[in-house]
Design a protein around this motif. Structure first.
Motif, PDB file in Angstrom:
ATOM      1  N   ALA A   1      10.030 -16.460  69.354  1.00 35.43           N
ATOM      2  CA  ALA A   1       8.701 -17.045  69.254  1.00 35.43           C
ATOM      3  C   ALA A   1       8.742 -18.203  68.270  1.00 35.43           C
ATOM      4  CB  ALA A   1       7.689 -15.997  68.800  1.00 35.43           C
ATOM      5  N   PRO A   2       7.782 -19.115  68.338  1.00 34.11           N
ATOM      6  CA  PRO A   2       7.751 -20.221  67.376  1.00 34.11           C
ATOM      7  C   PRO A   2       7.535 -19.706  65.958  1.00 34.11           C
ATOM      8  CG  PRO A   2       6.310 -20.650  69.266  1.00 34.11           C
ATOM      9  CD  PRO A   2       6.712 -19.218  69.345  1.00 34.11           C
ATOM     10  N   GLY A   3       8.097 -20.447  64.997  1.00 35.79           N
ATOM     11  CA  GLY A   3       7.871 -20.126  63.595  1.00 35.79           C
ATOM     12  C   GLY A   3       8.696 -18.980  63.067  1.00 35.79           C
ATOM     13  N   MET A   4       9.782 -18.600  63.790  1.00 35.75           N
ATOM     14  CA  MET A   4      10.615 -17.480  63.358  1.00 35.75           C
ATOM     15  C   MET A   4      12.059 -17.920  63.208  1.00 35.75           C
ATOM     16  SD  MET A   4       9.418 -14.141  65.487  1.00 35.75           S
ATOM     17  CE  MET A   4       7.786 -13.411  65.245  1.00 35.75           C
ATOM     18  N   LEU A   5      12.609 -17.672  62.029  1.00 39.22           N
ATOM     19  CA  LEU A   5      14.042 -17.874  61.843  1.00 39.22           C
ATOM     20  C   LEU A   5      14.813 -16.790  62.592  1.00 39.22           C
ATOM     21  CD1 LEU A   5      14.055 -18.632  58.012  1.00 39.22           C
ATOM     22  CD2 LEU A   5      14.469 -20.281  59.865  1.00 39.22           C
ATOM     23  N   ALA A   6      16.072 -17.070  62.878  1.00 43.18           N
ATOM     24  CA  ALA A   6      16.923 -16.087  63.543  1.00 43.18           C
ATOM     25  C   ALA A   6      17.138 -14.874  62.637  1.00 43.18           C
ATOM     26  CB  ALA A   6      18.260 -16.717  63.904  1.00 43.18           C
ATOM     27  N   PRO A   7      17.426 -13.716  63.210  1.00 39.93           N
ATOM     28  CA  PRO A   7      17.693 -12.528  62.399  1.00 39.93           C
ATOM     29  C   PRO A   7      18.855 -12.753  61.430  1.00 39.93           C
ATOM     30  CG  PRO A   7      17.394 -11.940  64.700  1.00 39.93           C
ATOM     31  CD  PRO A   7      17.476 -13.432  64.652  1.00 39.93           C
ATOM     32  N   VAL A   8      18.772 -12.114  60.282  1.00 41.92           N
ATOM     33  CA  VAL A   8      19.748 -12.306  59.202  1.00 41.92           C
ATOM     34  C   VAL A   8      20.512 -11.016  58.928  1.00 41.92           C
ATOM     35  CG1 VAL A   8      20.071 -12.920  56.772  1.00 41.92           C
ATOM     36  CG2 VAL A   8      18.270 -14.048  58.119  1.00 41.92           C
ATOM     37  N   LEU A   9      21.835 -11.137  58.782  1.00 39.65           N
ATOM     38  CA  LEU A   9      22.665 -10.034  58.293  1.00 39.65           C
ATOM     39  C   LEU A   9      23.002 -10.316  56.834  1.00 39.65           C
ATOM     40  CD1 LEU A   9      24.349  -7.452  58.627  1.00 39.65           C
ATOM     41  CD2 LEU A   9      26.265  -8.898  59.336  1.00 39.65           C
ATOM     42  N   ASP A  10      22.591  -9.434  55.950  1.00 44.29           N
ATOM     43  CA  ASP A  10      22.883  -9.526  54.517  1.00 44.29           C
ATOM     44  C   ASP A  10      24.151  -8.724  54.251  1.00 44.29           C
ATOM     45  OD1 ASP A  10      23.010  -9.321  51.772  1.00 44.29           O
ATOM     46  OD2 ASP A  10      21.045  -8.382  51.522  1.00 44.29           O
ATOM     47  N   LEU A  11      25.260  -9.415  54.034  1.00 49.02           N
ATOM     48  CA  LEU A  11      26.563  -8.762  53.869  1.00 49.02           C
ATOM     49  C   LEU A  11      27.044  -8.964  52.439  1.00 49.02           C
ATOM     50  CD1 LEU A  11      28.818  -7.213  55.380  1.00 49.02           C
ATOM     51  CD2 LEU A  11      29.905  -9.427  55.803  1.00 49.02           C
ATOM     52  N   GLU A  12      26.974  -7.910  51.643  1.00 49.36           N
ATOM     53  CA  GLU A  12      27.411  -8.007  50.257  1.00 49.36           C
ATOM     54  C   GLU A  12      28.028  -6.712  49.747  1.00 49.36           C
ATOM     55  OE1 GLU A  12      24.011  -8.223  47.420  1.00 49.36           O
ATOM     56  OE2 GLU A  12      22.823  -8.663  49.220  1.00 49.36           O
ATOM     57  N   THR A  13      28.381  -5.806  50.659  1.00 53.28           N
ATOM     58  CA  THR A  13      29.102  -4.594  50.289  1.00 53.28           C
ATOM     59  C   THR A  13      30.065  -4.236  51.406  1.00 53.28           C
ATOM     60  OG1 THR A  13      28.858  -2.289  49.585  1.00 53.28           O
ATOM     61  CG2 THR A  13      27.320  -3.075  51.249  1.00 53.28           C
ATOM     62  N   THR A  14      31.198  -3.634  51.058  1.00 56.35           N
ATOM     63  CA  THR A  14      32.238  -3.355  52.058  1.00 56.35           C
ATOM     64  C   THR A  14      32.130  -1.974  52.665  1.00 56.35           C
ATOM     65  OG1 THR A  14      33.827  -2.411  50.484  1.00 56.35           O
ATOM     66  CG2 THR A  14      33.813  -4.822  50.733  1.00 56.35           C
ATOM     67  N   GLY A  15      31.476  -1.029  51.980  1.00 57.10           N
ATOM     68  CA  GLY A  15      31.476   0.347  52.450  1.00 57.10           C
ATOM     69  C   GLY A  15      32.858   0.961  52.463  1.00 57.10           C
ATOM     70  N   GLY A  16      33.783   0.356  51.694  1.00 59.13           N
ATOM     71  CA  GLY A  16      35.154   0.859  51.656  1.00 59.13           C
ATOM     72  C   GLY A  16      36.048   0.322  52.749  1.00 59.13           C
ATOM     73  N   LEU A  17      35.544  -0.556  53.608  1.00 59.45           N
ATOM     74  CA  LEU A  17      36.358  -1.101  54.700  1.00 59.45           C
ATOM     75  C   LEU A  17      37.307  -2.177  54.178  1.00 59.45           C
ATOM     76  CD1 LEU A  17      34.135   0.390  56.297  1.00 59.45           C
ATOM     77  CD2 LEU A  17      34.176  -1.501  57.930  1.00 59.45           C
ATOM     78  N   ASN A  18      38.500  -2.224  54.752  1.00 57.18           N
ATOM     79  CA  ASN A  18      39.421  -3.298  54.408  1.00 57.18           C
ATOM     80  C   ASN A  18      38.984  -4.583  55.117  1.00 57.18           C
ATOM     81  OD1 ASN A  18      40.539  -3.411  57.106  1.00 57.18           O
ATOM     82  ND2 ASN A  18      41.834  -1.658  56.618  1.00 57.18           N
ATOM     83  N   PRO A  19      39.551  -5.746  54.757  1.00 53.90           N
ATOM     84  CA  PRO A  19      39.078  -7.002  55.343  1.00 53.90           C
ATOM     85  C   PRO A  19      39.133  -7.050  56.866  1.00 53.90           C
ATOM     86  CG  PRO A  19      40.361  -7.459  53.388  1.00 53.90           C
ATOM     87  CD  PRO A  19      40.500  -5.988  53.646  1.00 53.90           C
ATOM     88  N   THR A  20      40.170  -6.464  57.461  1.00 55.88           N
ATOM     89  CA  THR A  20      40.284  -6.494  58.922  1.00 55.88           C
ATOM     90  C   THR A  20      39.162  -5.696  59.566  1.00 55.88           C
ATOM     91  OG1 THR A  20      42.687  -6.757  58.817  1.00 55.88           O
ATOM     92  CG2 THR A  20      41.758  -5.934  60.883  1.00 55.88           C
ATOM     93  N   ASP A  21      38.933  -4.486  59.069  1.00 59.31           N
ATOM     94  CA  ASP A  21      37.863  -3.655  59.629  1.00 59.31           C
ATOM     95  C   ASP A  21      36.487  -4.237  59.319  1.00 59.31           C
ATOM     96  OD1 ASP A  21      39.612  -1.846  60.755  1.00 59.31           O
ATOM     97  OD2 ASP A  21      39.550  -0.454  59.057  1.00 59.31           O
ATOM     98  N   LEU A  22      36.325  -4.818  58.140  1.00 56.31           N
ATOM     99  CA  LEU A  22      35.040  -5.408  57.791  1.00 56.31           C
ATOM    100  C   LEU A  22      34.737  -6.610  58.672  1.00 56.31           C
ATOM    101  CD1 LEU A  22      32.588  -5.282  55.950  1.00 56.31           C
ATOM    102  CD2 LEU A  22      33.834  -6.699  54.293  1.00 56.31           C
ATOM    103  N   THR A  23      35.761  -7.384  58.994  1.00 51.60           N
ATOM    104  CA  THR A  23      35.578  -8.506  59.917  1.00 51.60           C
ATOM    105  C   THR A  23      35.138  -8.002  61.288  1.00 51.60           C
ATOM    106  OG1 THR A  23      37.195  -9.900  58.778  1.00 51.60           O
ATOM    107  CG2 THR A  23      36.745 -10.423  61.079  1.00 51.60           C
ATOM    108  N   ALA A  24      35.814  -6.970  61.785  1.00 50.52           N
ATOM    109  CA  ALA A  24      35.462  -6.407  63.090  1.00 50.52           C
ATOM    110  C   ALA A  24      34.053  -5.822  63.074  1.00 50.52           C
ATOM    111  CB  ALA A  24      36.476  -5.342  63.502  1.00 50.52           C
ATOM    112  N   TRP A  25      33.689  -5.169  61.983  1.00 50.62           N
ATOM    113  CA  TRP A  25      32.350  -4.576  61.858  1.00 50.62           C
ATOM    114  C   TRP A  25      31.292  -5.663  61.895  1.00 50.62           C
ATOM    115  CZ3 TRP A  25      27.824  -4.556  59.273  1.00 50.62           C
ATOM    116  CH2 TRP A  25      27.035  -3.403  59.317  1.00 50.62           C
TER     117      TRP A  25
END
Length: 405
Positions: free
Chosen positions: A113-137
């Motif tokens: 709809a007009p006046g709406m930015l695209a949805p945002v993913l706030d990524l600032e914690t790993t949950g214990g995932l390594n970089p490869t798995d975090l990238t895939a997630w």
């Protein structure tokens, strides 16, 4: 949103930055701005010179910000461009990313709809995932959002997280960046992850904003009111826009056959009478038609082994031949031969030899089983892959002997 970033970022300082006054200002809020039941006066926020507001909607797979609906409605009624963000809780299996994306989308509802930015993913914690798995997630989350909405999601992060926790991957450089760094400069400085520009800069996590009790995150948008309005046009459809802009596509693809919908692997697709269009953030809008489109769909489309198309159909070096490039292989077509798929190590060898310009010529078969491996046939020979060695052997066609006089 900025609490974790402030705690982890070694570059964060208490000093407010001084971005260009030409850049639209905005705020992002969560339940932290409602301590002791305090409410936000969104008209005062607007009157203070802000143009947009992004509200935390969800976290993980169950949490919903209890103030989300009221804050979003209040900001919208005050005339602000609005956005919504999800605080990521990465975890294994990777499919939890899809679960979180669906929870987020179910909460925020229609974003086209007009006046709406695209949805945002706030990524600032790993949950214990390594970089490869975090990238895939992260890819799985973003792909689900773009598939369901047709919009290019925005990714929020900060420098030390990106360089230290996700190995500075450039895999997301095509997604708009919301960058958090609190410095005393007039710009955010160098960007990680291959990003060449930022969309939003969160330049202070302790700003005083009229209408918001306590401290608030303050942001700048790059780089004008017109840019903000363009980014907030939730009605834009990339597939429809390309189809409308290129009359030749009306000839090659024909008329739309049914409504556009989600595609596997992250993206959207639109079937037409004689082909299809596919869009994703990473591939852009790609057009396939005729026998190549039919072959692609027979292989399962983006859900199959070929996955997503990377290019439009193009001419081969062989006269009258056409080709299309996909994440998982190529399709070649010639009017005298038909359409065939080449992929894997056989494709790598074929391309190394020169592809359709090589001595092999055009493909005359899909890949098929042979004892100990796989094989593809071409006009002038074959390529055989042997599983035991992972090597591809060139096989020339045996000339047919002339009959004895």
């Amino acid at each position: 949103m900025a609490v974790t970033a402030l705690a982890l970022s070694t570059t964060a300082t208490a000093a407010a930055a001084a971005p260009s006054p030409a850049w639209p200002r905005g705020v992002d809020v969560s339940s932290w701005q409602h301590q002791n039941g305090a409410s936000i006066d969104w008209n005062a926020v607007k009157a203070a010179g802000n143009s947009f507001a992004v509200v935390k909607a969800t976290e993980g797979t169950t949490y919903v910000n209890p103030h989300y609906a009221a804050d979003r409605a209040g900001a919208q009624a005050a005339g602000l461009v609005i956005g919504s963000y999800h605080y990521a809780r990465p975890a294994l299996p990777i499919s939890t990313a899809v679960d979180q994306a669906r929870h987020f989308l179910a909460t925020i509802g229609n974003v086209n709809a007009p006046g709406m930015l695209a949805p945002v993913l706030d990524l600032e914690t790993t949950g214990g995932l390594n970089p490869t798995d975090l990238t895939a997630w992260t890819q799985a989350f973003l792909h689900e959002v773009e598939s369901q909405t047709g919009r290019t999601p925005i990714l929020y992060t900060f420098r030390s997280f990106w360089t230290d926790k996700i190995a500075n991957t450039p895999s997301f450089a095509k997604y708009p960046l919301w960058f958090a760094i609190y410095n005393s400069n007039a710009d955010p400085g160098w960007l990680p992850g291959g990003w060449q520009k930022w969309l939003i800069w969160q330049y202070d996590s302790s700003g005083a904003v009229s209408g918001i009790p306590g401290k608030a995150d303050v942001n700048a948008f790059c780089c004008s009111a017109a840019d903000l309005a363009s980014s907030a046009d939730g009605t834009r459809d990339e597939i429809a826009a390309r189809y409308a802009a290129e009359p030749l596509l009306h000839i090659s693809l024909g008329a739309p056959a049914r409504a556009e919908g989600p595609a596997g692997g992250g993206g959207r697709w639109q079937p037409y009478a004689n082909g299809l269009m596919f869009w994703s953030v990473e591939t852009g809008a790609r057009a396939l038609f005729g026998p190549i489109a039919q072959k692609y769909l027979a292989y399962g489309g983006s859900n199959g082994s070929l996955r997503r198309p990377l290019e439009d159909i193009s001419w081969t070096t062989a006269p009258d031949g056409l080709q299309a490039v996909f994440e998982g292989g190529w399709i070649y077509w010639h009017p005298a031969l038909g359409a065939f798929v080449v992929h894997g190590e056989i494709l790598n060898k074929y391309l190394a030899l020169g592809g359709s310009a090589s001595w092999l010529g055009m493909p005359t078969s899909d890949e098929y089983d042979v004892p100990g491996g796989r094989e593809s046939a071409f006009q002038n020979g074959k390529l055989r892959w042997t599983a035991a060695t992972n090597q591809v052997t060139e096989i020339h066609n045996t000339p047919v002997a002339a009959p004895a006089p």
